[in-house]
Design a protein around this motif. Structure first.
Motif, PDB file in Angstrom:
ATOM      1  N   ARG A  91      64.567 -20.640  83.178  1.00  0.00           N
ATOM      2  CA  ARG A  91      64.902 -20.588  84.597  1.00  0.00           C
ATOM      3  C   ARG A  91      64.225 -19.409  85.304  1.00  0.00           C
ATOM      4  NH1 ARG A  91      68.657 -22.606  88.147  1.00  0.00           N
ATOM      5  NH2 ARG A  91      68.739 -21.165  89.897  1.00  0.00           N
ATOM      6  N   TRP A  93      61.352 -17.994  84.508  1.00  0.00           N
ATOM      7  CA  TRP A  93      59.919 -18.299  84.671  1.00  0.00           C
ATOM      8  C   TRP A  93      59.693 -19.341  85.765  1.00  0.00           C
ATOM      9  CZ3 TRP A  93      56.729 -14.873  83.061  1.00  0.00           C
ATOM     10  CH2 TRP A  93      56.954 -14.162  81.885  1.00  0.00           C
ATOM     11  N   VAL A  94      60.585 -20.333  85.822  1.00  0.00           N
ATOM     12  CA  VAL A  94      60.462 -21.340  86.878  1.00  0.00           C
ATOM     13  C   VAL A  94      60.614 -20.670  88.249  1.00  0.00           C
ATOM     14  CG1 VAL A  94      61.535 -23.385  87.900  1.00  0.00           C
ATOM     15  CG2 VAL A  94      61.195 -23.276  85.429  1.00  0.00           C
ATOM     16  N   LEU A 147      56.539 -19.319  80.286  1.00  0.00           N
ATOM     17  CA  LEU A 147      57.380 -20.509  80.161  1.00  0.00           C
ATOM     18  C   LEU A 147      57.162 -21.170  78.803  1.00  0.00           C
ATOM     19  CD1 LEU A 147      59.305 -22.250  81.866  1.00  0.00           C
ATOM     20  CD2 LEU A 147      57.327 -23.375  82.845  1.00  0.00           C
ATOM     21  N   ALA A 166      55.577 -30.205  87.943  1.00  0.00           N
ATOM     22  CA  ALA A 166      56.109 -29.068  88.717  1.00  0.00           C
ATOM     23  C   ALA A 166      55.213 -28.785  89.918  1.00  0.00           C
ATOM     24  CB  ALA A 166      56.205 -27.836  87.824  1.00  0.00           C
ATOM     25  N   ILE A 200      64.370 -24.833  91.785  1.00  0.00           N
ATOM     26  CA  ILE A 200      64.414 -24.137  90.489  1.00  0.00           C
ATOM     27  C   ILE A 200      65.421 -24.828  89.567  1.00  0.00           C
ATOM     28  CG2 ILE A 200      65.042 -21.954  89.363  1.00  0.00           C
ATOM     29  CD1 ILE A 200      63.931 -20.586  92.014  1.00  0.00           C
ATOM     30  N   LEU A 203      63.695 -28.154  88.455  1.00  0.00           N
ATOM     31  CA  LEU A 203      62.546 -27.964  87.562  1.00  0.00           C
ATOM     32  C   LEU A 203      62.969 -27.389  86.221  1.00  0.00           C
ATOM     33  CD1 LEU A 203      59.808 -26.718  90.064  1.00  0.00           C
ATOM     34  CD2 LEU A 203      59.844 -28.868  88.785  1.00  0.00           C
ATOM     35  N   THR A 204      64.031 -26.602  86.207  1.00  0.00           N
ATOM     36  CA  THR A 204      64.541 -26.105  84.928  1.00  0.00           C
ATOM     37  C   THR A 204      65.041 -27.286  84.093  1.00  0.00           C
ATOM     38  OG1 THR A 204      65.140 -24.012  85.968  1.00  0.00           O
ATOM     39  CG2 THR A 204      66.193 -24.507  83.859  1.00  0.00           C
ATOM     40  N   TRP A 207      62.035 -29.224  82.772  1.00  0.00           N
ATOM     41  CA  TRP A 207      61.307 -28.602  81.655  1.00  0.00           C
ATOM     42  C   TRP A 207      62.101 -28.633  80.361  1.00  0.00           C
ATOM     43  CZ3 TRP A 207      57.842 -26.102  85.340  1.00  0.00           C
ATOM     44  CH2 TRP A 207      56.509 -26.098  84.891  1.00  0.00           C
TER      45      TRP A 207
END
Lengths: 215, 215
Positions: A91, A93-94, A147, A166, A200, A203-204, A207
């Motif tokens: 999270r 890094w995102v 990431l 992303a 975020i 996208l977390t 990933w």
């Protein structure tokens, strides 16, 4: 106000005014619908060849617009990277991927045009290359490396694929909020910061999603 | 081969040929870079006004291209919905969103142009409306309702936001794979079906991601 704008635009220099006017016209009417001549006219240049004189070709003008924003976003991400240590989570890094872009738009104040402009470039078969060249800089690479260190079990092709997802999500979702703001539409998220938080989160999840092997 | 193509194109009718040629030129060179006249010429029409005669304005032509694909995709999703029961999971509903588009592209055979064409429309400030009108049909609505029933705790604004994210992700990721195939680039996923599996994994994670309340 008109007087003040005119003075500040003179102070900024003709090149800066042309860049600002071009970005707005491109965002609102489409990159291909707007000619260099229309930009020169809208910028109040008596000389209709002003864009050509200051920037060269239309591609050079597009690149100049992108570069101005990309430099600031790189600087913001560099600052975030300095505060992001080895113990950072997926999270975290995102957030380093997402927040510099939204913070830049917030700093510009409303209205902005860059997000809609950038989304058009990313979708055009030819201009896409220019946009990737100028915006996929060293800070993005370092963020993706961070990431990846958090996700050692993720197969390389899936990593690359999710990085593409992303990028697409960020580019087009920022453009959608900018468009909604420009049209005065209701936006559930009241700030760019809050909007980034939603991206975020999503996208977390994206990933961290388990990988299905396709039969 | 040339003779066979010419015969099958004659059989298909001038309108069909114009649609196919227009879609290809738009995908490869950009919707705004290609004129009706260029399409008529590339379709081997002696009359350079053939597009106007068959379709009316350029917007009418764009709509005709979208509609042809959207109808087939709706039919495929309808079939999937009939097989999707009340016990369907988030992942099942996401599959109903994703697979009809990829299955349609797979059925068309390589090369395809529609994904790149559609992505341009979705990013244009004006043409976007047309694309949403034609593609956001009743089967998408029912699929999103099914998905929402699986996620009763997700706040409404976040649901809408994640549906937007999913739409953007699908549109632009399909266009990216189509572009990679057209350029002969290496694609980690060897089929549209496998590519869809990667999208379904990611979108399932996106939809199930915990929601942070922004301070």
């Amino acid at each position: 106000m008109a007087g003040r704008t005119a003075r500040s635009e003179r102070a900024a220099g003709t090149g800066e005014v042309l860049l600002a006017v071009a970005e707005r016209l491109f965002a609102e009417h489409g990159v291909f619908a707007v000619s260099n001549r229309q930009i020169s006219e809208a910028a109040g240049q008596g000389n209709n060849a002003a864009v050509g004189y200051h920037f060269g070709t239309k591609t050079d003008l597009l690149r100049a617009i992108v570069r101005r924003h990309a430099e600031r976003i790189e600087a913001l991400r560099e600052e975030m990277l300095e505060r992001t240590g080895d113990s950072a989570s997926v999270r975290d890094w995102v957030a380093v991927l997402v927040r510099p872009g939204t913070q830049h738009l917030a700093e510009l104040g409303s209205p902005t045009w860059y997000a809609r402009f950038g989304a058009q470039l990313m979708t055009d078969p030819v201009l896409r290359e220019l946009m990737v060249d100028e915006t996929f800089g060293p800070t993005i690479r370092r963020t993706l490396e961070g990431l990846n260190r958090c996700l050692p079990e993720l197969p390389l092709p899936v990593r690359l694929e999710r990085a593409d997802m992303a990028r697409n999500l960020m580019v087009h979702m920022l453009a959608e909020r900018e468009r909604a703001l420009a049209e005065g539409a209701h936006t559930a998220r009241t700030s760019w910061h809050a909007y980034a938080t939603g991206l975020i989160d999503a996208l977390t999840g994206l990933w961290l999603a388990p990988v299905t092997t396709d039969g």
